[in-house]
Design an enzyme around this catalytic site. Structure first.
Site, PDB file in Angstrom:
ATOM      1  N   SER A 673      43.576  41.106  34.554  1.00  0.00           N
ATOM      2  CA  SER A 673      42.728  42.279  34.892  1.00  0.00           C
ATOM      3  C   SER A 673      43.514  43.334  34.058  1.00  0.00           C
ATOM      4  O   SER A 673      43.484  43.567  32.877  1.00  0.00           O
ATOM      5  CB  SER A 673      43.209  42.678  36.284  1.00  0.00           C
ATOM      6  N   ASP A 746      32.422  38.124  38.019  1.00  0.00           N
ATOM      7  CA  ASP A 746      33.497  39.028  38.369  1.00  0.00           C
ATOM      8  C   ASP A 746      32.865  39.945  39.372  1.00  0.00           C
ATOM      9  O   ASP A 746      32.008  40.737  38.753  1.00  0.00           O
ATOM     10  CB  ASP A 746      33.990  39.512  37.220  1.00  0.00           C
ATOM     11  N   HIS A 780      36.872  37.740  40.247  1.00  0.00           N
ATOM     12  CA  HIS A 780      37.824  38.350  39.537  1.00  0.00           C
ATOM     13  C   HIS A 780      39.141  37.428  39.662  1.00  0.00           C
ATOM     14  O   HIS A 780      39.961  37.465  38.774  1.00  0.00           O
ATOM     15  CB  HIS A 780      38.044  40.000  40.227  1.00  0.00           C
TER      16      HIS A 780
END
Length: 807
Positions: A673, A746, A780
């Protein structure tokens, strides 16, 4: 002054380069990393523990492992910012439990729950007020039902059919007479809407000139059919079921957002989403009403009609106008309280009294009473009784936190500020209050006169050493009652008595699995171990772990946790390849940024994204490598992002090399991330590393133009910052091999899969050595066992090729 980046020569592996470009797409099946890594991934997960309110017993919840890719590939609706499994009328992705054991806290005796469903997927556990029953959900491939466990007989039985609606969360509440309130599917909602064969027309949006800045969101509504689906799956009714399974519907149906029972059990607050919907923001920001019902479902009071929250001022301290955070006071039979912004929700408006907290008593037809006014944004209230409560407020931009002792019975009296500090300052954090249960079954402060019992992480220059204290709200001093002692990391999990002399701790060390212990400081007897959870990672039990400290070139103190293989000796075994893993953080104070975070005594716990797996492959690991970005006073941290980021990396590399552990020419950097964003930036602006691993990142900040992470300015306010910090804009500078991995599904704000797709194309177009891997059905965070193993395989192959065996 910041030092110049090290220039490490880059050697292109020609054979791989040629093979890669002659086959841009690979027909790839799921792969498995080395057995030593796969065995760690497949280790049985440690159970979770949930304490009863009294603390007399705990529920030991045995977890299921990672789902298969087949489970993850089930039908999924992505609408209104929500991901729905249409077959179950619940969330499409959630963890679950497979078994429940009841364990006595003081004696340690265990009892197994009998009669659980076959192949259980249990969740949403809720204990009755008399602590004689537990209600829980069970999910199958066709729906969600309620089950109840009699804690006397330890027998489980099904309470309802598969009628639970948990699309927007599972709200389960016990009444005082042992009935269960929950949100069920509206039995009259009809058939699921059918998709039209052709659209009825184009989709259009319009604005009338009012500025409406909005952050980027995933899974938004896109057309009228999406709207119909959302309305259908959220169509719910409050239901009540007794222990014999007798079901009663309460009140009207609608798109129920939440419900909350008053402490005396006589009223409900019900939030219902209304139209118009929005294609710009998720369902959490759609219009909704807040009503007070009696237990027959009659509307007593419409407390608020909250409009669509589509237009909000910029800045992370911005908020909505009108009532928000509407709740029941925990210390009163049926008193409501909420907060309202007085500045229009705009942090740029200067006001002394920025927010007002109001209360309202039954029968809810009088004017609300002002409880308090505050200068920051409201962060919640901890209740004790009508003479004592703690009011929390904070301001993101300055990282300020304030806690005020107030007397709710005398709202005209100005409260006493007892804590005022930077929310980032872990060295001076007295912690969070300990709670107990009052006569209404609600959590209230555990206190003794002016003393409030608190638990703190206990940050210090030597690392965290958690403690339990009595914080005096008059003198603003703390009396530490108990503290974790080296070589353990131990924290209080549950206080069992009114004087905080008996409590349960969770105790661990580097190679000792966390387990629960009973501690009694009054009797001064030896602590007693309650649980016996086994070490899940025997193969890495002997690895070396050290919390290290070093300095950046401007004098800022930094830290990291270094792992090396079992028995490794730098003088005898030579230098190792290194994997450095990090996640940047912004600070408004250099002194706070320099604080040591974490503890060298914590258990070495692995998760799917951990870098520690590679210690089994002969690598040294620098984990939790501090990457602070500091902007003092009026300066914004991100104005110095690149130079400070590179300086952080240089300092970490210098340390690991000077210790004789790392080989300067064989160091990789990685992150997930914002850590992936960091990795790409380091490869753009330095030649410090041999390779990079970047998972699920955002690489073009013009795609998040109204702010990202801790950056509050818009692209138009700080275009140079956005462009400089965007790896996409600097793709032509990358000379280091970089592996990009991203979940195809995601759902994180800003990290759209197209971020990796376009960044890969930019790198490819400039001749960089790169590889892009999209994981089907993954969000994610990655969930399927096949995806996790394959991700580890991809990372391992990249590290072996470009780091360990670098020419």
């Amino acid at each position: 002054m910041f030092k110049k980046s090290y220039q490490i020569p880059f050697v292109l592996v020609f054979a791989f380069f040629t093979a890669f470009h002659t086959q841009a797409q690979e027909a790839l099946t799921y792969q498995t990393p080395p057995q030593a890594i796969a065995d760690l991934v497949n280790a049985d997960p440690t159970p979770l523990v949930s304490f009863s309110r009294s603390g007399d017993f705990m529920l030991v919840l045995e977890r299921t492992g990672n789902p298969s890719i087949e489970e993850l590939a089930q039908a999924e609706l992505r609408i209104g910012g929500i991901r729905i499994n249409p077959a179950t009328n619940g969330p499409s992705r959630t963890g679950s439990f497979k078994n429940v054991i009841l364990k006595n806290t003081r004696g340690g005796e265990e009892r197994q729950v009998k009669g659980l469903p076959e192949n259980p997927r249990l969740g949403a556990f809720s204990l009755s007020k008399d602590e004689k029953f537990v209600v829980l959900t069970n999910t199958t491939n066709t729906g969600i039902s309620l089950w109840v466990v009699d804690l006397t007989s330890m027998e489980a039985k099904q309470l309802t059919d598969e009628i639970v609606n948990s699309v927007y969360g599972t709200g389960i509440t016990w009444t005082s007479d042992n009935k269960v309130l929950f949100t069920g599917i509206n039995p009259d909602r009809g058939a699921m809407p059918k998709a039209p064969l052709a659209p009825s027309g184009p989709n259009a949006q319009e604005t009338s000139g009012n500025a409406a800045p909005s952050r980027t969101y995933q899974d938004l509504l896109t057309n009228p059919y999406d709207e119909a689906l959302l309305e259908y799956f959220m169509d719910s009714q409050v239901m009540m079921v007794d222990l014999n399974g007798n079901l009663t519907g309460i009140g009207k149906s609608g798109m129920i957002k939440s419900m909350d029972l008053s402490p005396n059990g006589q009223f409900l607050t019900v939030e219902m989403i209304q139209k118009p919907f929005s294609y710009l923001v998720p369902a959490s920001r759609f219009p909704y009403t807040v009503e007070v019902w009696d237990m027959e479902g009659k509307v007593i009071k419409t407390l608020a009609e909250i409009p669509l929250d589509e237009v909000r001022p910029t800045g992370f301290d911005a908020t909505v106008t009108g009532p928000r955070s509407i709740s029941w006071r925990a210390d009163k039979p049926a008193t409501l309280y909420w907060v309202e912004a007085q500045d229009g929700g705009d942090p740029r408006v200067q006001m002394e009294e920025r927010e007002i907290i109001y209360t309202l008593d039954p029968p809810f037809n009088a004017e609300p009473s002002k409880l308090a006014g505050i200068g920051y944004r409201y962060r919640g209230i901890f209740w004790s009784d009508d003479n004592f409560a703690l009011l929390n407020e904070g301001w993101f931009s300055s990282r300020q936190q304030k806690v005020t002792r107030i007397n709710p019975s005398k709202p005209q009296e100005k409260g006493t500020v007892i804590i005022e500090r930077s929310s980032d300052d872990i060295y001076n954090d007295p912690g969070t209050p300990v709670f107990t249960t009052n006569a209404y079954g609600r959590s209230v402060l555990l206190r003794k006169g002016d003393d409030v019992f608190m638990t703190s992480e206990g940050g210090s220059p030597e690392g965290s050493m958690p403690y339990l204290s009595a914080f005096n709200t008059k003198t603003k001093t703390e009396n530490i009652l108990w503290r974790s002692q080296a070589p353990y990391y131990e924290r209080v999990a549950k206080v069992l008595d009114a004087n905080a002399t008996e409590f349960v701790t969770l105790k661990e060390s580097t190679d000792i699995q966390p387990n629960y212990w009973l501690v009694n400081t009054r009797r001064r007897i030896a602590p007693v171990q309650i649980t016996q959870f086994a070490h899940p990672y025997e193969s890495i039990k002997g690895i070396n772990k050290e919390l290290v400290k070093y300095k950046r070139n401007d004098g800022l103190d930094l830290s990291a946790v270094v792992y090396t293989p079992e028995g490794y000796n730098p003088e005898k075994d030579g230098r190792l390849p290194v994997l450095m893993w990090a996640y940047p953080r912004e600070y408004k104070s250099a002194a706070v940024a320099a604080q040591v975070r974490g503890s060298k005594y914590t258990f070495t716990r692995l998760n799917w994204g951990s870098p520690i797996y590679w210690v089994t492959q002969g690598y040294a690991i620098m984990d939790q490598t501090e990457m602070p970005i500091v902007g003092e006073g009026d300066e914004e941290p991100n104005d110095f992002f690149v130079e400070q980021l590179v300086a952080n990396a240089e300092a970490a590399i210098d340390f690991i090399v000077e210790q004789g552990i790392g080989d300067r020419n064989r160091i990789a950097v990685g992150g997930h991330s914002y850590g992936a964003f960091m990795t790409a930036n380091l490869l753009s602006h330095s030649n410090l590393f041999a390779a990079g691993l970047a998972r699920s990142g955002a690489y073009n900040r013009t795609l998040t133009p109204f702010g990202f992470q801790y950056e509050q300015r818009t692209y138009w306010e700080a275009p140079d910052v956005y462009n400089t910090m965007s790896p996409f804009m600097n793709a032509h500078k990358v000379k280091t091999p970089i592996l990009l991995i991203h979940g195809e599904a995601d759902n994180n704000s800003g990290t759209f899969p197209i971020q990796s797709e376009r960044y890969y194309n930019a790198l490819k177009g400039h001749g960089a050595t790169t590889r892009l891997v999209f994981l089907p059905h993954e969000s994610h965070g990655y969930a399927a066992k096949e995806s996790i193993l394959h991700t580890l395989w991809e990372q391992h192959e990249w590290l072996e090729r470009y780091v360990k065996n670098r020419q």
